[in-house]
Structures are given as structure tokens and as C-alpha cells.
Design an enzyme around this catalytic site. Structure first.
Site, mmCIF file in Angstrom:
data_model
loop_
_atom_site.group_PDB
_atom_site.id
_atom_site.type_symbol
_atom_site.label_atom_id
_atom_site.label_comp_id
_atom_site.label_asym_id
_atom_site.label_seq_id
_atom_site.Cartn_x
_atom_site.Cartn_y
_atom_site.Cartn_z
ATOM 1 C CG ASN A 182 -10.956 -1.246 2.214
ATOM 2 O OD1 ASN A 182 -11.673 -0.447 2.613
ATOM 3 N ND2 ASN A 182 -10.404 -1.696 1.240
ATOM 4 C CE1 TYR A 229 -2.570 -8.842 -3.542
ATOM 5 C CE2 TYR A 229 -0.175 -8.758 -4.334
ATOM 6 C CZ TYR A 229 -1.457 -8.623 -3.584
ATOM 7 O OH TYR A 229 -1.006 -7.656 -2.684
ATOM 8 N N GLY A 242 -5.865 -10.994 -8.384
ATOM 9 C CA GLY A 242 -6.140 -9.875 -7.720
ATOM 10 C C GLY A 242 -5.493 -8.809 -7.476
ATOM 11 C CG ASP A 281 -11.477 -4.706 0.116
ATOM 12 O OD1 ASP A 281 -10.483 -4.087 -0.301
ATOM 13 O OD2 ASP A 281 -11.620 -5.336 1.438
ATOM 14 C CB SER A 320 -1.005 -0.019 1.241
ATOM 15 O OG SER A 320 -1.961 -1.042 1.100
ATOM 16 C CG MET A 376 -10.971 -12.114 -4.937
ATOM 17 S SD MET A 376 -12.097 -11.559 -3.416
ATOM 18 C CE MET A 376 -13.592 -11.574 -4.206
ATOM 19 C CE LYS A 393 -9.392 -6.031 4.509
ATOM 20 N NZ LYS A 393 -9.324 -6.295 3.129
#
Ligand code: ATR
Length: 269
Positions: A92, A220, A240, A107, A20, A218, A71
Site C-alpha cells: 500500500n 468505517y 476502521g 495496513d 488520503s 475494519m 495492492k
């Protein structure tokens, strides 16, 4: 002119692997914003999470992303929630709105945006979701909003049934067990693996008479036997990573009010 640097974090446990910071820095660079975005480790309990969130926003932080395993804890902590967070029962993306903690879940819309940007039309399409955990819960409303018809396959049928009941006000869903996936004769426009099987190196048994135009995992970053199965049938396959980028884009746009054009962003590998 005064120069404000906006601060952001992603809170998780573990967190050292998170992409991120690099993704959000790339977004900021593409629109000429100067931001700081850090990884924030947090002990795995609700009190610690609350303390981290309160300290961050008290210190002037603008936005926080939340990843595993927080979450659901973030969902409980928020004062106000978007409809997506409400139906996902998970958050999220956090920010302050009128001094109150606001939670969104980007998401599912991230998944939809990735599918659409890959030319996958969803209106009136038949979509199969495999899994009935948090990952599936988070994408149901955004997929239904696109006018798709959903079928859920899960190992524990009662969990799929519970999701069907929870979302009945938004639309109908069909539910199946994994036996149907292993032996059934189905054709879907899109089939999505939302189980944690790929992460734990387990393989879903997929029927040779299970067909899909597009297969999406979803997960990766590691080989997916699920995608390999459909690639062998000449289906279009997507992992994903695009969902990760698009959920981040939506969070960035919520926090900054600045629109991101992905073709102008130099994304990290
Ligand atoms: P997440 O938040 O990632 O969805 P989760 O809530 O733990 O994680 O849900 C994991 C999902 O993957 C569940 O639907 C689980 O099936 P069960 O509901 O029967 O537990 C599914 N799953 C995990 N490993 C699996 C496997 N090897 N085969 C089939 N389904 C699997």
C-alpha cells in the site's frame, strides 16, 4: 534556501472518494511541511499501473499510496519489499530506495497502532479475525508480533487453512468456519471483522455466546451490524477510521522521515 515541494499520490480505481490527500495534508501541516498529495485514477490493469508508477517516480515523485484494486499488482511490481509487504503479498506504500521501487504494507501496523492508542493491550491476548482475504493477510504478522494468539473464522474454510499454513513459521493459528461463529461458545479479548460483508450490506451471523472485550470493524463510514452486536454486549467498539489514519501516518513517516504526533493533527472528518 531552496524550497522543495514534495509530491505524493494515491493510486486507485475508483479514487475520487479517497480521504488520503486530506489526511496527508493534515500531517504535513502539523509539522510545517509543504507537500502536494493528489488522487491518481488508473485503469484496472497491470500495464496501466506500471506506467502510472513509472511516470510518477520518473517525474520526481517522492511517495505513492496504493489502494483497491492495485495492492497485489503493486506487490508484483516492486524490486524490494518490507517483511510486512512480503507476508501480506500486497503493497500500500511505494517509494524509491537507491533508485529501486520499494514496497511496504502499513495496513497491519496501522491496525495495531490504532488498537494500542485506544488502550487495547495485545500481548498474550486472544484475537479472532473474521475473513481470510487480503485484509486479513495484511494484519496477521503485525498482530503476531504483539504476542497475540490468533483464531481465523472464514466462510471458505480452505482459505483460512491456507493462511494458517502460510504463517506457520511465525506462529500457530486456529481456524474455524462461519458455523462456529454462528453457534459457537467463544470468548476473545479482541474480535476483528476483516470480511467485506459490511461494505456489501451483508450481515454475519454471530452466536449469542460469542463474547469479546473489544470488537473492531475494519470498515468505517457506514453502520456496522457487527459492531452493533458487540455494543449490545457492552464490548468496546472501534471502526476502521483509526486504522486508515495510522496506516497513512506510517507511510508519511517512511517517506519524509518526520514523526507525526496525532494529537497535533487536525484530522478531516
Ligand atoms: P479483502 O481484500 O477486503 O480481504 P477479499 O480478498 O475479497 O477482500 O476477501 C473478502 C473476505 O470476506 C473473504 O474472507 C470472504 O469470505 P470467502 O473467503 O468465503 O469468500 C469474506 N466475505 C465476504 N462476504 C462475506 C459474507 N457475506 N459472509 C461471510 N464472509 C464474507
Amino acid at each position: 534556501m531552496q524550497h522543495f515541494i514534495q509530491h505524493f499520490i494515491v493510486i486507485g480505481n475508483p479514487i475520487s472518494h479517497s480521504k488520503s490527500p486530506a489526511i496527508h495534508q493534515a500531517f504535513a501541516q502539523s509539522v510545517g511541511l509543504d507537500i502536494r498529495y493528489h488522487r491518481q485514477f488508473c485503469p484496472d490493469d497491470a500495464d496501466s499501473f506500471r506506467a502510472v508508477v513509472e511516470a510518477f517516480f520518473h517525474g520526481g515523485g517522492v511517495g505513492a499510496n496504493v489502494t483497491l484494486p492495485f495492492k497485489e499488482i503493486a506487490f508484483e511490481l516492486c524490486d524490494t519489499l518490507s517483511d510486512y509487504a512480503k507476508t501480506a503479498k500486497a503493497v500500500n506504500t511505494l517509494c524509491l530506495r537507491d533508485g529501486k521501487l520499494y514496497g511496504d504494507n502499513t495496513d497491519g501496523r496501522g491496525l495495531v497502532a490504532d488498537l494500542l492508542s485506544n488502550g487495547v493491550d495485545l500481548q498474550g491476548k486472544k484475537i479472532a479475525l473474521i475473513g481470510a482475504g487480503g485484509a486479513t493477510r495484511g494484519v496477521i504478522l503485525p498482530l503476531m508480533e504483539q504476542g497475540a494468539t490468533l483464531s481465523i473464522f472464514n466462510r471458505t474454510l480452505s482459505k483460512a487453512q491456507a493462511l494458517k499454513d502460510d504463517f506457520a513459521v511465525f506462529g500457530e493459528m486456529a481456524v474455524y468456519g462461519l458455523d462456529d461463529l454462528a453457534t459457537g461458545d467463544f470468548t476473545f479479548d479482541v474480535i476483528i471483522n476483516a470480511t467485506s460483508a459490511t461494505t456489501t450490506d451483508q450481515t454475519l451471523t454471530l452466536s449469542p455466546t460469542l463474547h469479546a472485550t473489544v470488537a473492531y470493524d475494519m470498515m468505517y463510514g457506514k453502520p456496522s451490524p457487527f459492531l452493533a452486536h458487540f455494543a449490545a454486549q457492552q464490548s468496546k467498539t472501534l471502526d476502521g477510521y483509526g486504522m486508515l489514519i495510522n496506516q497513512a501516518k506510517l507511510a508519511f513517516e517512511l517517506w519524509t522521515g518526520v514523526n507525526i504526533e496525532l494529537n497535533r493533527v487536525q484530522l478531516p472528518k
